[in-house]
Design a protein around this motif. Structure first.
Motif: not given
Length: 169
Positions: A80-96
């Protein structure tokens, strides 16, 4: 046959001692620092993966590899390309990343309270004496956050890993 007499230790006391030992030891374990590294590096990796996944590159493999190397988590998945994961996880990764970096920076900042600019003990917590202000900052801010941050990082990386397993599997 020989009988062996064993003395039993008080169970409550052992449980408390083990719990305190784990709490004190946790900031110094390799697993805590791998989790911290994941919480910080997931943001730049995810930010790079968004445009690359939009072009069709299989960035899900990179994100699964990061979780495997730093968290020891196997996330099964295809190309899989991981686009959905990267887009949705971006705010969580920023907060983390922000919470992790700020929380860990509080430890040396408060342990070295006398070295900070503008550290007037008269108006500081624990003041009006220099020793009282330093002791308060070192105990509450320094040692307190040293013991608290492994739990915070574990919770944040647990959320990140849960989303990665959901989106990349």
């Amino acid at each position: 046959m020989m009988d062996v007499v064993r003395r039993r230790r008080p169970v409550g006391r052992d449980v408390a001692a083990v719990w305190v030992w784990r709490l004190v030891r946790e900031p110094f374990t390799a697993q805590t620092w791998r989790r911290t590294a994941y919480a910080v590096t997931a943001l730049p990796v995810g930010a790079v993966c968004v445009p690359l996944a939009a072009t069709g590159l299989p960035t899900g493999r990179w994100q699964r590899g990061l979780a495997r190397r730093l968290l020891g988590a196997e996330i099964p998945g295809g190309p899989r390309t991981g686009l959905v994961h990267a887009l949705v996880a971006l705010p969580l990764n920023l907060i983390s990343a922000l919470v992790t970096l700020y929380g860990w920076s509080i430890v040396p900042m408060n342990l070295g309270w006398p070295l900070r600019a503008g550290g007037d003990p008269a108006g500081a917590w624990g003041g009006p004496t220099f020793a009282g202000a330093w002791a308060f900052h070192a105990i509450v801010g320094g040692l307190g956050f040293l013991l608290l941050m492994p739990c915070v990082v574990r919770a944040l990386t647990g959320l990140q890993l849960r989303w990665a397993r959901t989106a990349l599997a």
